[in-house]
Design a protein around this motif. Structure first.
Motif, mmCIF file in Angstrom:
data_model
loop_
_atom_site.group_PDB
_atom_site.id
_atom_site.type_symbol
_atom_site.label_atom_id
_atom_site.label_comp_id
_atom_site.label_asym_id
_atom_site.label_seq_id
_atom_site.Cartn_x
_atom_site.Cartn_y
_atom_site.Cartn_z
ATOM 1 N N ALA A 80 52.369 37.706 58.576
ATOM 2 C CA ALA A 80 52.279 39.041 57.978
ATOM 3 C C ALA A 80 52.551 38.967 56.481
ATOM 4 N N GLY A 81 53.517 38.136 56.093
ATOM 5 C CA GLY A 81 53.799 37.951 54.679
ATOM 6 C C GLY A 81 52.611 37.361 53.947
ATOM 7 N N TRP A 82 51.988 36.368 54.559
ATOM 8 C CA TRP A 82 50.818 35.763 53.924
ATOM 9 C C TRP A 82 49.655 36.742 53.840
ATOM 10 N N ASP A 83 49.498 37.613 54.830
ATOM 11 C CA ASP A 83 48.440 38.622 54.762
ATOM 12 C C ASP A 83 48.579 39.456 53.488
ATOM 13 N N ALA A 84 49.816 39.836 53.176
ATOM 14 C CA ALA A 84 50.054 40.652 51.977
ATOM 15 C C ALA A 84 49.787 39.850 50.715
ATOM 16 N N TRP A 85 50.278 38.616 50.673
ATOM 17 C CA TRP A 85 50.055 37.775 49.493
ATOM 18 C C TRP A 85 48.568 37.516 49.286
ATOM 19 N N ARG A 86 47.877 37.167 50.371
ATOM 20 C CA ARG A 86 46.450 36.834 50.263
ATOM 21 C C ARG A 86 45.647 38.009 49.735
ATOM 22 N N GLU A 87 45.882 39.198 50.292
ATOM 23 C CA GLU A 87 45.142 40.367 49.836
ATOM 24 C C GLU A 87 45.460 40.682 48.385
ATOM 25 N N GLY A 88 46.722 40.502 48.021
ATOM 26 C CA GLY A 88 47.090 40.735 46.631
ATOM 27 C C GLY A 88 46.385 39.783 45.690
ATOM 28 N N PHE A 89 46.341 38.501 46.042
ATOM 29 C CA PHE A 89 45.649 37.507 45.224
ATOM 30 C C PHE A 89 44.168 37.861 45.087
ATOM 31 N N LYS A 90 43.557 38.235 46.181
ATOM 32 C CA LYS A 90 42.119 38.519 46.179
ATOM 33 C C LYS A 90 41.767 39.770 45.380
ATOM 34 N N ASN A 91 42.712 40.691 45.280
ATOM 35 C CA ASN A 91 42.443 41.960 44.611
ATOM 36 C C ASN A 91 42.897 41.997 43.166
ATOM 37 N N MET A 92 43.303 40.859 42.624
ATOM 38 C CA MET A 92 43.734 40.846 41.229
ATOM 39 C C MET A 92 42.576 41.174 40.289
ATOM 40 N N ASP A 93 42.900 41.875 39.219
ATOM 41 C CA ASP A 93 41.894 42.289 38.238
ATOM 42 C C ASP A 93 41.434 41.086 37.421
ATOM 43 N N ASP A 94 40.135 40.816 37.427
ATOM 44 C CA ASP A 94 39.587 39.677 36.702
ATOM 45 C C ASP A 94 39.684 39.856 35.193
ATOM 46 N N PHE A 95 39.928 41.076 34.728
ATOM 47 C CA PHE A 95 40.035 41.289 33.294
ATOM 48 C C PHE A 95 41.238 40.540 32.717
ATOM 49 N N GLY A 96 42.273 40.353 33.517
ATOM 50 C CA GLY A 96 43.409 39.544 33.074
ATOM 51 C C GLY A 96 43.007 38.115 32.793
ATOM 52 N N ASN A 97 42.081 37.588 33.577
ATOM 53 C CA ASN A 97 41.580 36.235 33.343
ATOM 54 C C ASN A 97 40.790 36.163 32.037
ATOM 55 N N TYR A 98 40.041 37.235 31.758
ATOM 56 C CA TYR A 98 39.316 37.276 30.490
ATOM 57 C C TYR A 98 40.283 37.276 29.308
ATOM 58 N N GLN A 99 41.349 38.050 29.414
ATOM 59 C CA GLN A 99 42.300 38.130 28.307
ATOM 60 C C GLN A 99 42.967 36.773 28.070
ATOM 61 N N PHE A 100 43.279 36.075 29.149
ATOM 62 C CA PHE A 100 43.843 34.735 29.017
ATOM 63 C C PHE A 100 42.822 33.777 28.410
ATOM 64 N N ALA A 101 41.573 33.865 28.846
ATOM 65 C CA ALA A 101 40.516 33.012 28.291
ATOM 66 C C ALA A 101 40.360 33.254 26.793
ATOM 67 N N ALA A 102 40.499 34.510 26.376
ATOM 68 C CA ALA A 102 40.410 34.834 24.948
ATOM 69 C C ALA A 102 41.524 34.129 24.174
ATOM 70 N N TYR A 103 42.710 34.128 24.732
ATOM 71 C CA TYR A 103 43.839 33.465 24.072
ATOM 72 C C TYR A 103 43.593 31.957 23.971
ATOM 73 N N MET A 104 43.159 31.340 25.056
ATOM 74 C CA MET A 104 42.900 29.895 25.035
ATOM 75 C C MET A 104 41.744 29.572 24.104
ATOM 76 N N HIS A 105 40.751 30.435 24.053
ATOM 77 C CA HIS A 105 39.624 30.259 23.117
ATOM 78 C C HIS A 105 40.123 30.240 21.682
ATOM 79 N N CYS A 106 41.021 31.153 21.362
ATOM 80 C CA CYS A 106 41.547 31.208 19.990
ATOM 81 C C CYS A 106 42.437 30.031 19.681
ATOM 82 N N LYS A 107 43.175 29.565 20.652
ATOM 83 C CA LYS A 107 44.100 28.455 20.433
ATOM 84 C C LYS A 107 43.398 27.101 20.332
ATOM 85 N N LEU A 108 42.352 26.921 21.075
ATOM 86 C CA LEU A 108 41.730 25.604 21.204
ATOM 87 C C LEU A 108 40.512 25.407 20.314
ATOM 88 N N ARG A 109 40.002 26.472 19.717
ATOM 89 C CA ARG A 109 38.764 26.295 18.956
ATOM 90 C C ARG A 109 39.033 25.655 17.582
#
Length: 381
Positions: free
Chosen positions: A352-381
């Protein structure tokens, strides 16, 4: 968790989201036709490979580092980054979450860039002993065992090789939770890679990168706060109980409060802190890996966070002094950084605990990944 509101801040956040979606759509076709000619037109120069490798080596002197003070003022940078820019007001915590356990090897594997030891990619120290430096200015070497071929086995070996150390990585996490956390971070980095590749084709402006990577941005303060929550879960809850400490042993019965992986949207925080007042019906922001409650509509989501309080909290966090001993910082943070985050309340010890974690992971907003990618882009370019 993305922050939106019904006022001008909500319009700006929605604009940023739409802007991001348009870029993703427009660049799908572009990515199919990347060639040497496009690189030349963009003025990008591929560094000559060093002996024994074909990977470009990023030098730390390229671009601003975390000690830079050359960025414009807070108000100007807020406008550049998320007022009329590509990010939103939660960029600091989104980036800090994805930065906190990154290593030199992870940067190479997920972003294709070999960095030096002085790489300027800040992370949270996995050494949780008393008064150890909480935030490191450079991503460390993980020391993965090269005998393993896959990242999964390398990461599993890393976690299991430290399983007897209660002062490693995250306080009060069980072995299963540490493994799940390690794999979860890999998932986020893999999802960020497509956005990173897009940004290499259509780079962010120098002004955006200067604001995003300077010491005046929200990234370092958010990383400092995250480091505190990992080491002392429940510290900013506003409750009178002392923050959790590492267990005496790794037995299941000894595991208590831990770094919270999610915040229940709609949960109300405490009345406020001495410096940042808020009413009882305002909702505290929190550091979280996923949201346990996924709103049914964008409108519901836009009302889930009080943006004005968030704005004041961000400003207050930038000015908070994270220096000093653990005891000093704990005392100040308990009084001045209250946000209602009580830490992880339910451990991963059942299906039951994993059900909650799994659904939470799957429903994360991908925009956060974009914001992180922007930071790494600025740092590494």
């Amino acid at each position: 968790v993305s922050t939106q509101s019904t006022g001008s801040s909500g319009i700006n956040a929605e604009y940023g989201k739409q802007w991001y979606q348009r870029r993703v759509r427009d660049n799908i076709c572009k990515m199919l036709f990347v060639s040497l000619v496009s690189l030349v037109l963009l003025g990008r120069v591929i560094p000559a490979p060093t002996t024994g490798t074909t990977d470009p080596v990023w030098e730390p002197t390229t671009g601003p580092d975390i000690t830079s003070t050359s960025a414009p003022s807070d108000n100007i940078c807020d406008e550049v980054l998320f007022g009329a820019g590509p990010l939103n007001a939660n960029y600091g915590q989104d980036i800090a979450h994805r930065l906190h356990s990154m290593t030199v090897e992870d940067i190479k594997y997920y972003f294709g860039v070999s960095v030096t030891l002085d790489n300027g990619i800040p992370t949270v120290n996995t050494n949780l002993t008393a008064n150890a430096q909480r935030v490191l200015p450079d991503a460390p070497v993980a020391g993965y065992d090269g005998a393993f071929l896959t990242q999964a086995m390398k990461q599993l070996d890393k976690v299991l090789s430290n399983m007897d150390d209660p002062d490693w990585a995250i306080v009060n996490y069980s072995l299963v939770e540490k493994i799940a956390h390690s794999f979860h971070m890999s998932e986020l980095w893999a999802r960020s890679k497509s956005h990173y590749d897009m940004l290499t084709m259509e780079p962010l402006s120098e002004e955006v990168c200067e604001c995003l990577t300077s010491s005046q941005s929200d990234v370092i303060p958010a990383l400092e706060l995250l480091a505190l929550k990992i080491k002392f879960p429940g510290l900013t809850s506003g409750q009178d109980t002392p923050p959790a400490a590492p267990p005496a042993a790794g037995r299941k019965g000894d595991i208590g409060k831990a770094y919270k992986l999610y915040i229940e949207t709609g949960k109300k925080g405490p009345a406020g802190s001495p410096r940042v007042a808020r009413s009882a019906d305002q909702i505290a922001p929190g550091y979280d890996i996923y949201a346990a409650h996924v709103p049914k509509t964008p409108d519901e989501y836009s009302l889930s966070i009080d943006v004005e309080w968030n704005k004041e909290y961000r400003r207050h966090l930038r000015n908070f002094d994270f220096t000093g001993t653990d005891e000093d910082v704990i005392r100040k943070a308990r009084e001045e950084l209250v946000d209602g985050d009580e830490g992880l309340e339910e451990h991963l010890d059942s299906e039951a605990g994993w059900d909650a974690w799994r659904e939470g992971f799957k429903n994360m907003d991908d925009f956060g990944n974009y914001q992180f990618a922007a930071y790494m882009h600025c740092k590494l370019r």
